[in-house]
Design an enzyme around this catalytic site. Structure first.
Site, PDB file in Angstrom:
ATOM      1  N   LYS A 187      10.906 -22.606  -5.917  1.00 29.46           N
ATOM      2  CA  LYS A 187       9.481 -22.510  -6.262  1.00 29.46           C
ATOM      3  C   LYS A 187       9.312 -21.411  -7.301  1.00 29.46           C
ATOM      4  O   LYS A 187       9.442 -20.228  -7.004  1.00 29.46           O
ATOM      5  CB  LYS A 187       8.609 -22.195  -5.046  1.00 29.46           C
ATOM      6  CG  LYS A 187       7.144 -22.495  -5.389  1.00 29.46           C
ATOM      7  CD  LYS A 187       6.139 -21.710  -4.600  1.00 29.46           C
ATOM      8  CE  LYS A 187       5.960 -20.295  -5.045  1.00 29.46           C
ATOM      9  NZ  LYS A 187       5.287 -20.130  -6.363  1.00 29.46           N
ATOM     10  N   GLU A 262      14.997  -9.329  -3.027  1.00 26.54           N
ATOM     11  CA  GLU A 262      15.078  -8.347  -4.108  1.00 26.54           C
ATOM     12  C   GLU A 262      13.637  -7.959  -4.399  1.00 26.54           C
ATOM     13  O   GLU A 262      12.865  -8.751  -4.922  1.00 26.54           O
ATOM     14  CB  GLU A 262      15.774  -8.986  -5.311  1.00 26.54           C
ATOM     15  CG  GLU A 262      16.385  -7.970  -6.229  1.00 26.54           C
ATOM     16  CD  GLU A 262      15.430  -7.579  -7.312  1.00 26.54           C
ATOM     17  OE1 GLU A 262      14.729  -6.549  -7.097  1.00 26.54           O
ATOM     18  OE2 GLU A 262      15.369  -8.262  -8.333  1.00 26.54           O
ATOM     19  N   CYS A 296      11.081  -4.453 -11.631  1.00 24.95           N
ATOM     20  CA  CYS A 296      11.232  -3.932 -10.268  1.00 24.95           C
ATOM     21  C   CYS A 296      11.929  -2.574 -10.303  1.00 24.95           C
ATOM     22  O   CYS A 296      11.686  -1.733  -9.450  1.00 24.95           O
ATOM     23  CB  CYS A 296      12.013  -4.914  -9.429  1.00 24.95           C
ATOM     24  SG  CYS A 296      13.510  -5.493 -10.225  1.00 24.95           S
ATOM     25  N   GLU A 393       3.957   1.134  -6.497  1.00 21.68           N
ATOM     26  CA  GLU A 393       4.505   0.397  -7.628  1.00 21.68           C
ATOM     27  C   GLU A 393       3.331  -0.117  -8.476  1.00 21.68           C
ATOM     28  O   GLU A 393       2.538  -0.929  -8.017  1.00 21.68           O
ATOM     29  CB  GLU A 393       5.342  -0.782  -7.130  1.00 21.68           C
ATOM     30  CG  GLU A 393       5.977  -1.558  -8.259  1.00 21.68           C
ATOM     31  CD  GLU A 393       6.912  -2.657  -7.776  1.00 21.68           C
ATOM     32  OE1 GLU A 393       6.477  -3.520  -7.009  1.00 21.68           O
ATOM     33  OE2 GLU A 393       8.079  -2.645  -8.198  1.00 21.68           O
TER      34      GLU A 393
HETATM   35  P1  NAI Z   1       4.459 -12.036  -4.916  1.00 23.17           P
HETATM   36  O1  NAI Z   1       5.528 -11.409  -4.101  1.00 23.17           O
HETATM   37  O2  NAI Z   1       3.212 -12.457  -4.221  1.00 23.17           O
HETATM   38  O3  NAI Z   1       5.018 -13.335  -5.690  1.00 23.17           O
HETATM   39  C1  NAI Z   1       6.383 -13.613  -5.935  1.00 23.17           C
HETATM   40  C2  NAI Z   1       6.664 -15.071  -5.576  1.00 23.17           C
HETATM   41  O4  NAI Z   1       6.423 -15.269  -4.189  1.00 23.17           O
HETATM   42  C3  NAI Z   1       5.766 -16.081  -6.306  1.00 23.17           C
HETATM   43  O5  NAI Z   1       6.513 -17.247  -6.589  1.00 23.17           O
HETATM   44  C4  NAI Z   1       4.711 -16.377  -5.255  1.00 23.17           C
HETATM   45  O6  NAI Z   1       4.077 -17.634  -5.422  1.00 23.17           O
HETATM   46  C5  NAI Z   1       5.537 -16.357  -3.986  1.00 23.17           C
HETATM   47  N1  NAI Z   1       4.785 -16.133  -2.760  1.00 23.17           N
HETATM   48  C6  NAI Z   1       3.628 -15.431  -2.596  1.00 23.17           C
HETATM   49  N2  NAI Z   1       3.231 -15.471  -1.313  1.00 23.17           N
HETATM   50  C7  NAI Z   1       4.143 -16.212  -0.634  1.00 23.17           C
HETATM   51  C8  NAI Z   1       4.270 -16.616   0.731  1.00 23.17           C
HETATM   52  N3  NAI Z   1       3.379 -16.286   1.653  1.00 23.17           N
HETATM   53  N4  NAI Z   1       5.345 -17.375   1.086  1.00 23.17           N
HETATM   54  C9  NAI Z   1       6.264 -17.732   0.170  1.00 23.17           C
HETATM   55  N5  NAI Z   1       6.178 -17.385  -1.132  1.00 23.17           N
HETATM   56  C10 NAI Z   1       5.142 -16.629  -1.536  1.00 23.17           C
HETATM   57  O7  NAI Z   1       4.089 -11.038  -6.104  1.00 23.17           O
HETATM   58  P2  NAI Z   1       2.766 -11.053  -7.038  1.00 23.17           P
HETATM   59  O8  NAI Z   1       1.567 -11.277  -6.178  1.00 23.17           O
HETATM   60  O9  NAI Z   1       3.015 -11.985  -8.152  1.00 23.17           O
HETATM   61  O10 NAI Z   1       2.736  -9.563  -7.598  1.00 23.17           O
HETATM   62  C11 NAI Z   1       2.224  -8.505  -6.801  1.00 23.17           C
HETATM   63  C12 NAI Z   1       3.033  -7.249  -6.984  1.00 23.17           C
HETATM   64  O11 NAI Z   1       4.366  -7.458  -6.489  1.00 23.17           O
HETATM   65  C13 NAI Z   1       3.231  -6.807  -8.422  1.00 23.17           C
HETATM   66  O12 NAI Z   1       2.151  -6.045  -8.884  1.00 23.17           O
HETATM   67  C14 NAI Z   1       4.479  -5.981  -8.304  1.00 23.17           C
HETATM   68  O13 NAI Z   1       4.175  -4.693  -7.851  1.00 23.17           O
HETATM   69  C15 NAI Z   1       5.281  -6.708  -7.241  1.00 23.17           C
HETATM   70  N6  NAI Z   1       6.283  -7.621  -7.830  1.00 23.17           N
HETATM   71  C16 NAI Z   1       7.593  -7.250  -7.835  1.00 23.17           C
HETATM   72  C17 NAI Z   1       8.533  -8.054  -8.442  1.00 23.17           C
HETATM   73  C18 NAI Z   1       9.971  -7.674  -8.486  1.00 23.17           C
HETATM   74  O14 NAI Z   1      10.678  -8.082  -9.401  1.00 23.17           O
HETATM   75  N7  NAI Z   1      10.473  -6.965  -7.513  1.00 23.17           N
HETATM   76  C19 NAI Z   1       8.174  -9.290  -9.131  1.00 23.17           C
HETATM   77  C20 NAI Z   1       6.775  -9.637  -9.020  1.00 23.17           C
HETATM   78  C21 NAI Z   1       5.895  -8.809  -8.394  1.00 23.17           C
END
Ligand code: NAI
Ligand code: MG
Length: 490
Positions: A187, A262, A296, A393
């Site tokens: 996804k 990660e 990240c 973050e």
């Molecule tokens: P997120 O963790 O919500 O999204 C990442 C992925 O997880 C997306 O594909 C999303 O659709 C999916 N996802 C969201 N909720 C889910 C659930 N309940 N079950 C399964 N999959 C789910 O991150 P988001 O909302 O895009 O960004 C929020 C914050 O997270 C950012 O401001 C940043 O601080 C952090 N982040 C960190 C990342 C990293 O590389 N470690 C990457 C993206 C965001």
């Protein structure tokens, strides 16, 4: 501040549907969602909004491909050849793919073309070479037995990725999974689905059999959660926010899936008094501002020794003020827009908090331009450990500079966070560099460099920055199960 012109040669949008069992299909519900160009705030196109029904079809296709059919019987060396072909096809389309990534994500074209894409190709080739080198061992046990282990694919891998490096995260997830002989239900992030979908078509053209790679675009709580809960999925590999990982861990409990995470960070980047200050300033600037600060491992807590603080600050301030922000399709642009309005608003709220809590904003501090999600490269000096901008973050172009004098105090403060993804130190003193590397609780430590990535070098977090490692041999192991076979020799 440059205005955001339209791209002169817009990339082709070839795929916007779910990719299941080698076929392009609309979502069962018929629903779609918009993906937006963050530089212009305009809708690029509609994409199929997958949900539980699409995930179920994808998992069934992935299980079939895992348990029967050509992938399961394919010689490991031929599996590797499919992967080499995929890397070649990506390389042949590198300009088009880079443009598509820049359109959907907003990152500068020179980064998508000259940083992300080369790493994508390298990662797939690296793991292609592993496909026929995965083996167990023979183990001398007590008694008259012959015991050996086999490394088998973990099964159907559910892979959920974020929007900050859409193609690179796809490659990091596909590489080890395909090498190990797993099948995939991925996804992509709802903000950036387009390059992952394009890669799926290239995988088909490379000869990867139908059902091995399935893509269900959609939202996290619907499509993502369906992947996590599906009993036909053996493992979840997730990159994103730690709060999402906590939800995933709870929801995966019923089926006891293998989990690798990660997650985020608040990485300490330390400048000692004896550092080469030009190099430290340039490296710290790249380590924070790269990819609009949406990394990240961003070095978002910069600890500078008091004796060199003034000089370091003036150098970093100069770099930040001269950073070229604007149209990501201009070849000289260094910083594009943030990925979406939610991230833009989050960053602006942290800039407000930094000012309210008394940090000293010495560069940037506002929106850039009046269209698109652009944020000025921002530097706060005089930051203390308890401020929100030193703890959370931010995931944007906002640097926090803190000062220190005492070494033991520095180590304690560097580790005083629930994150533990990366750390860096700038010094000419080898002993201090190694002592810091040993005592900092982080999965990656850079000495006199930052953001050095390689497909062969494991990457992942201590503490709440993750679980397990990606890349290298460690990353491959996370896609295998160990089976022990014992044969009586009597
Ligand atoms: P997120 O963790 O919500 O999204 C990442 C992925 O997880 C997306 O594909 C999303 O659709 C999916 N996802 C969201 N909720 C889910 C659930 N309940 N079950 C399964 N999959 C789910 O991150 P988001 O909302 O895009 O960004 C929020 C914050 O997270 C950012 O401001 C940043 O601080 C952090 N982040 C960190 C990342 C990293 O590389 N470690 C990457 C993206 C965001
Ligand atoms: Mg979220």
């Amino acid at each position: 501040m440059a205005t955001v012109a339209e791209t002169p040669h817009p990339p082709k949008i070839l795929h916007t549907e779910c990719f299941i069992d080698g076929q392009w299909r609309p979502a069962v519900s018929g629903k779609t969602f918009e993906t937006v160009n963050p530089a212009t705030e305009e809708v690029i196109c509609e994409v199929a909004e997958g949900d539980a029904a699409d995930v179920d079809a994808a998992v069934k296709a992935a299980r079939r491909a895992l348990e029967s059919g050509p992938w399961n019987r394919m010689d490991a060396r031929d599996r590797g050849r499919c992967m080499y072909r995929l890397a070649d096809l990506i390389e042949a389309e590198v300009d088009e793919l880079a443009a598509l990534e820049t359109l959907d994500n907003g990152k500068p074209i020179r980064e998508s073309r000259h940083a992300d894409l080369p790493l994508v190709i390298d990662c797939i080739r690296y793991y292609a070479g592993y496909a026929d080198k995965i083996h167990g061992s023979t183990i001398p046990i007590r008694g008259n037995y012959f015991t050996y282990t086999r490394r088998e694919p973990v099964g159907v891998a559910g892979q959920i990725i974020p929007w900050n490096f859409p193609m690179l995260m796809t490659a990091w997830k596909w590489g080890p999974a395909l090498a190990a002989g797993c099948t995939i239900v991925m996804k992509p992030a709802e903000q950036t689905p387009l390059t992952c979908l394009r890669m799926a078509q290239l995988a088909k053209e490379a000869g990867i059999p139908d059902g091995v790679i399935n893509i269900v675009p959609g939202y996290g709580p619907t499509a993502g959660a369906s992947v996590v809960k599906h009993p036909g999925v053996d493992k979840i590999a997730f990159t994103g926010e730690h709060r999402t990982a906590q939800i995933i861990m709870r929801e995966a409990a019923d089926t006891l899936k293998r989990l690798t995470f990660e997650l985020g960070g608040k990485s300490p980047n330390v400048v000692l008094a004896d550092a080469d200050l030009d190099r430290a300033a340039k490296g710290s600037y790249v380590g924070l501002f790269l990819n609009q600060g949406q990394c990240c491992c961003a070095g978002s807590r910069v600890f500078v020794h008091k004796s060199v603080h003034a000089e370091f600050v003036s150098k970093v301030k100069e770099l930040a003020k001269n950073r070229k922000v604007g149209n990501p399709f201009s070849i000289d642009t260094e910083q594009g827009p943030q990925v979406d309005k939610a991230q833009f608003d989050k960053i602006m709220s942290y800039i407000d908090k930094g000012n309210a809590e008394g940090a000293n904003c010495i560069a940037g501090g506002g929106r850039a331009g009046d269209r698109g999600y652009f944020v000025q490269p921002t530097v706060f000096d005089g930051v203390s450990d308890s401020m929100a901008i030193a703890q959370d973050e931010i995931f944007g172009p906002v640097m926090s500079i803190l000062t220190f004098e005492d070494w033991e105090d520095l180590i304690r403060r560097a580790n005083n966070t629930f994150y533990g993804l990366a750390a860096a130190i700038w010094t000419r003193n080898v002993s201090n560099a190694h002592e810091f590397a040993k005592r900092v609780r982080a999965g990656t430590v850079w000495v006199n460099c930052y953001d050095v990535f390689d497909a062969a070098a494991p990457f992942g977090g201590f503490k709440m920055s993750g679980q397990g490692r990606e890349l290298g041999e460690e990353g491959l192991k996370a896609y295998t199960e160990c089976k022990t076979v014992t044969v009586s020799l009597d």
